[in-house]
Design a protein around this motif. Sequence first.
Motif, PDB file in Angstrom:
ATOM      1  N   ASP A 176       0.843  -1.316  -0.121  1.00 14.41           N
ATOM      2  CA  ASP A 176      -0.024   0.159  -0.052  1.00 14.41           C
ATOM      3  C   ASP A 176       0.954   1.226  -0.112  1.00 14.41           C
ATOM      4  O   ASP A 176       0.566   2.142  -0.837  1.00 14.41           O
ATOM      5  CB  ASP A 176      -0.817   0.033   1.111  1.00 14.41           C
ATOM      6  N   THR A 177       1.867   1.025   0.862  1.00 15.15           N
ATOM      7  CA  THR A 177       2.605   2.488   0.795  1.00 15.15           C
ATOM      8  C   THR A 177       3.627   2.661  -0.371  1.00 15.15           C
ATOM      9  O   THR A 177       3.533   3.730  -1.095  1.00 15.15           O
ATOM     10  CB  THR A 177       3.791   2.007   1.950  1.00 15.15           C
ATOM     11  N   LEU A 178       4.078   1.557  -1.066  1.00 10.39           N
ATOM     12  CA  LEU A 178       4.662   1.969  -2.393  1.00 10.39           C
ATOM     13  C   LEU A 178       3.721   2.230  -3.499  1.00 10.39           C
ATOM     14  O   LEU A 178       4.062   2.999  -4.294  1.00 10.39           O
ATOM     15  CB  LEU A 178       5.424   0.475  -2.753  1.00 10.39           C
ATOM     16  N   PHE A 179       2.370   1.619  -3.456  1.00 13.24           N
ATOM     17  CA  PHE A 179       1.545   2.014  -4.429  1.00 13.24           C
ATOM     18  C   PHE A 179       1.127   3.235  -4.366  1.00 13.24           C
ATOM     19  O   PHE A 179       0.900   4.152  -5.220  1.00 13.24           O
ATOM     20  CB  PHE A 179       0.248   1.081  -4.259  1.00 13.24           C
ATOM     21  N   SER A 180       1.121   3.970  -3.083  1.00 15.40           N
ATOM     22  CA  SER A 180       0.533   5.286  -2.866  1.00 15.40           C
ATOM     23  C   SER A 180       1.832   6.056  -3.405  1.00 15.40           C
ATOM     24  O   SER A 180       1.702   7.371  -3.941  1.00 15.40           O
ATOM     25  CB  SER A 180       0.417   5.684  -1.551  1.00 15.40           C
ATOM     26  N   GLN A 181       3.147   5.840  -3.094  1.00 15.43           N
ATOM     27  CA  GLN A 181       4.130   6.423  -3.629  1.00 15.43           C
ATOM     28  C   GLN A 181       4.334   6.502  -5.034  1.00 15.43           C
ATOM     29  O   GLN A 181       4.537   7.542  -5.917  1.00 15.43           O
ATOM     30  CB  GLN A 181       5.481   6.014  -3.201  1.00 15.43           C
ATOM     31  N   TYR A 182       4.033   5.392  -5.651  1.00 18.00           N
ATOM     32  CA  TYR A 182       4.091   5.266  -7.270  1.00 18.00           C
ATOM     33  C   TYR A 182       2.819   6.262  -7.824  1.00 18.00           C
ATOM     34  O   TYR A 182       3.267   7.027  -8.747  1.00 18.00           O
ATOM     35  CB  TYR A 182       3.559   3.958  -7.569  1.00 18.00           C
ATOM     36  N   ASN A 183       1.698   6.532  -7.054  1.00 15.01           N
ATOM     37  CA  ASN A 183       0.724   6.933  -7.414  1.00 15.01           C
ATOM     38  C   ASN A 183       1.257   8.688  -7.323  1.00 15.01           C
ATOM     39  O   ASN A 183       0.843   9.483  -8.485  1.00 15.01           O
ATOM     40  CB  ASN A 183      -0.552   7.003  -6.898  1.00 15.01           C
ATOM     41  N   SER A 184       1.878   9.004  -6.317  1.00 11.16           N
ATOM     42  CA  SER A 184       2.241  10.427  -6.190  1.00 11.16           C
ATOM     43  C   SER A 184       3.341  10.582  -7.020  1.00 11.16           C
ATOM     44  O   SER A 184       3.328  11.883  -7.653  1.00 11.16           O
ATOM     45  CB  SER A 184       2.888  10.262  -4.755  1.00 11.16           C
ATOM     46  N   LEU A 185       4.376   9.687  -7.424  1.00  9.51           N
ATOM     47  CA  LEU A 185       5.321  10.005  -8.298  1.00  9.51           C
ATOM     48  C   LEU A 185       4.597  10.070  -9.779  1.00  9.51           C
ATOM     49  O   LEU A 185       5.066  10.760 -10.814  1.00  9.51           O
ATOM     50  CB  LEU A 185       6.452   8.942  -8.473  1.00  9.51           C
ATOM     51  N   LYS A 186       3.750   9.195 -10.043  1.00 11.83           N
ATOM     52  CA  LYS A 186       2.979   9.325 -11.084  1.00 11.83           C
ATOM     53  C   LYS A 186       2.257  10.864 -11.542  1.00 11.83           C
ATOM     54  O   LYS A 186       2.338  11.365 -12.650  1.00 11.83           O
ATOM     55  CB  LYS A 186       2.088   7.966 -11.462  1.00 11.83           C
ATOM     56  N   SER A 187       1.755  11.287 -10.475  1.00 12.01           N
ATOM     57  CA  SER A 187       0.966  12.574 -10.566  1.00 12.01           C
ATOM     58  C   SER A 187       2.341  13.620 -10.785  1.00 12.01           C
ATOM     59  O   SER A 187       1.863  14.791 -11.353  1.00 12.01           O
ATOM     60  CB  SER A 187       0.296  12.802  -9.313  1.00 12.01           C
ATOM     61  N   GLN A 188       3.314  13.218 -10.337  1.00 12.49           N
ATOM     62  CA  GLN A 188       4.421  14.537 -10.357  1.00 12.49           C
ATOM     63  C   GLN A 188       5.181  14.354 -11.741  1.00 12.49           C
ATOM     64  O   GLN A 188       6.086  15.042 -12.046  1.00 12.49           O
ATOM     65  CB  GLN A 188       5.299  14.255  -9.230  1.00 12.49           C
ATOM     66  N   THR A 189       4.729  13.444 -12.654  1.00 10.24           N
ATOM     67  CA  THR A 189       5.407  13.266 -13.733  1.00 10.24           C
ATOM     68  C   THR A 189       5.603  14.456 -14.816  1.00 10.24           C
ATOM     69  O   THR A 189       6.447  14.896 -15.246  1.00 10.24           O
ATOM     70  CB  THR A 189       4.873  11.834 -14.771  1.00 10.24           C
ATOM     71  N   SER A 190       4.367  15.033 -14.904  1.00 10.28           N
ATOM     72  CA  SER A 190       4.577  16.305 -15.712  1.00 10.28           C
ATOM     73  C   SER A 190       5.276  17.377 -14.958  1.00 10.28           C
ATOM     74  O   SER A 190       5.881  18.134 -15.712  1.00 10.28           O
ATOM     75  CB  SER A 190       2.866  16.886 -15.947  1.00 10.28           C
ATOM     76  N   GLU A 191       5.387  17.686 -13.782  1.00 11.76           N
ATOM     77  CA  GLU A 191       6.013  18.442 -12.965  1.00 11.76           C
ATOM     78  C   GLU A 191       7.479  18.062 -13.118  1.00 11.76           C
ATOM     79  O   GLU A 191       8.458  19.132 -13.430  1.00 11.76           O
ATOM     80  CB  GLU A 191       6.017  18.298 -11.489  1.00 11.76           C
ATOM     81  N   LEU A 192       7.993  16.868 -13.235  1.00 17.04           N
ATOM     82  CA  LEU A 192       9.359  16.627 -13.244  1.00 17.04           C
ATOM     83  C   LEU A 192       9.589  16.770 -14.702  1.00 17.04           C
ATOM     84  O   LEU A 192      10.826  16.918 -15.035  1.00 17.04           O
ATOM     85  CB  LEU A 192       9.494  15.059 -12.957  1.00 17.04           C
ATOM     86  N   GLU A 193       8.786  16.384 -15.809  1.00 17.15           N
ATOM     87  CA  GLU A 193       9.048  16.824 -17.197  1.00 17.15           C
ATOM     88  C   GLU A 193       9.551  18.208 -17.318  1.00 17.15           C
ATOM     89  O   GLU A 193      10.469  18.505 -17.879  1.00 17.15           O
ATOM     90  CB  GLU A 193       8.017  16.221 -17.916  1.00 17.15           C
ATOM     91  N   ALA A 194       8.644  19.007 -16.476  1.00 15.85           N
ATOM     92  CA  ALA A 194       9.057  20.554 -16.606  1.00 15.85           C
ATOM     93  C   ALA A 194      10.209  20.743 -15.959  1.00 15.85           C
ATOM     94  O   ALA A 194      11.061  21.660 -16.561  1.00 15.85           O
ATOM     95  CB  ALA A 194       7.885  21.292 -15.951  1.00 15.85           C
ATOM     96  N   LEU A 195      10.659  20.229 -14.990  1.00 17.26           N
ATOM     97  CA  LEU A 195      11.917  20.585 -14.252  1.00 17.26           C
ATOM     98  C   LEU A 195      13.091  20.032 -15.142  1.00 17.26           C
ATOM     99  O   LEU A 195      14.182  20.609 -15.347  1.00 17.26           O
ATOM    100  CB  LEU A 195      11.976  19.739 -12.829  1.00 17.26           C
ATOM    101  N   ARG A 196      12.872  19.059 -16.001  1.00 11.55           N
ATOM    102  CA  ARG A 196      13.949  18.270 -16.681  1.00 11.55           C
ATOM    103  C   ARG A 196      14.122  19.157 -18.016  1.00 11.55           C
ATOM    104  O   ARG A 196      15.311  19.571 -18.157  1.00 11.55           O
ATOM    105  CB  ARG A 196      13.157  16.761 -17.238  1.00 11.55           C
ATOM    106  N   LEU A 197      13.127  19.676 -18.507  1.00  7.69           N
ATOM    107  CA  LEU A 197      13.098  20.839 -19.374  1.00  7.69           C
ATOM    108  C   LEU A 197      13.879  22.102 -19.034  1.00  7.69           C
ATOM    109  O   LEU A 197      14.883  22.556 -19.742  1.00  7.69           O
ATOM    110  CB  LEU A 197      11.909  21.021 -19.895  1.00  7.69           C
ATOM    111  N   ARG A 198      13.629  22.419 -17.703  1.00  6.45           N
ATOM    112  CA  ARG A 198      14.379  23.549 -17.402  1.00  6.45           C
ATOM    113  C   ARG A 198      15.760  23.430 -17.081  1.00  6.45           C
ATOM    114  O   ARG A 198      16.531  24.147 -17.293  1.00  6.45           O
ATOM    115  CB  ARG A 198      13.569  23.965 -15.970  1.00  6.45           C
ATOM    116  N   ALA A 199      16.110  21.921 -16.709  1.00  5.24           N
ATOM    117  CA  ALA A 199      17.393  21.868 -16.459  1.00  5.24           C
ATOM    118  C   ALA A 199      18.205  21.656 -17.694  1.00  5.24           C
ATOM    119  O   ALA A 199      19.208  22.133 -17.768  1.00  5.24           O
ATOM    120  CB  ALA A 199      17.378  20.394 -15.603  1.00  5.24           C
TER     121      ALA A 199
END
Length: 182
Positions: free
Chosen positions: A49-72
């Motif tokens: 359950d913990t890993l699944f919630s972290q996965y969902n959290s990371l999955k929701s942050q994918t667009s944010e991470l992509e924006a950060l990668r482009l910025r980097a």
Amino acid sequence: MSVEFSNTYQEILLDNLVSIIKQNFIFQTQLKLAEIAGKDKTELQNNYDTLFSQYNSLKSQTSELEALRLRADTNAGAHEEKSRIQSALNDEMRKSVELKRELEVKSAELARKTVELEVKSSELITYQSEKSQEITDLKRQILKLEPSIPVSKPKKSNSVFDPIESTPLIPSSSKGKDGSTF
């Protein structure tokens, strides 16, 4: 009842009792193992359950991470540009320092040559004043000696001095035919 029956009965009873106790031990062991497995299953479920919630959290942050990668990536390009400009600036500063050193050397050389020229100029002025003094002294001597020189008729010759008399043909204080002095 007979003793034999009683002994057999007790033997069977004892055998049954031993068998029940054995089954009880087996059942309790299985129960204990099931409890341990249940605890492990609960821990695994909690971890899942913990890993699944972290996965969902990371999955929701994918667009944010992509924006950060482009910025980097953009920042990396800007950093490369900054490094290139800094390198060019450093090269120009080195050239500037070298030119400044050359200018200082040339200025020192110019100052040294200026001093040398001033010394030579003062020597020339001193020499000129000495020679001017000598010329003045010689003119005075000439003026003193002129009255004692006999005036002779000049002979036509191409030389300024008469080789026989060793005197100038035209004295400096004598007057020409038109009355001008030489």
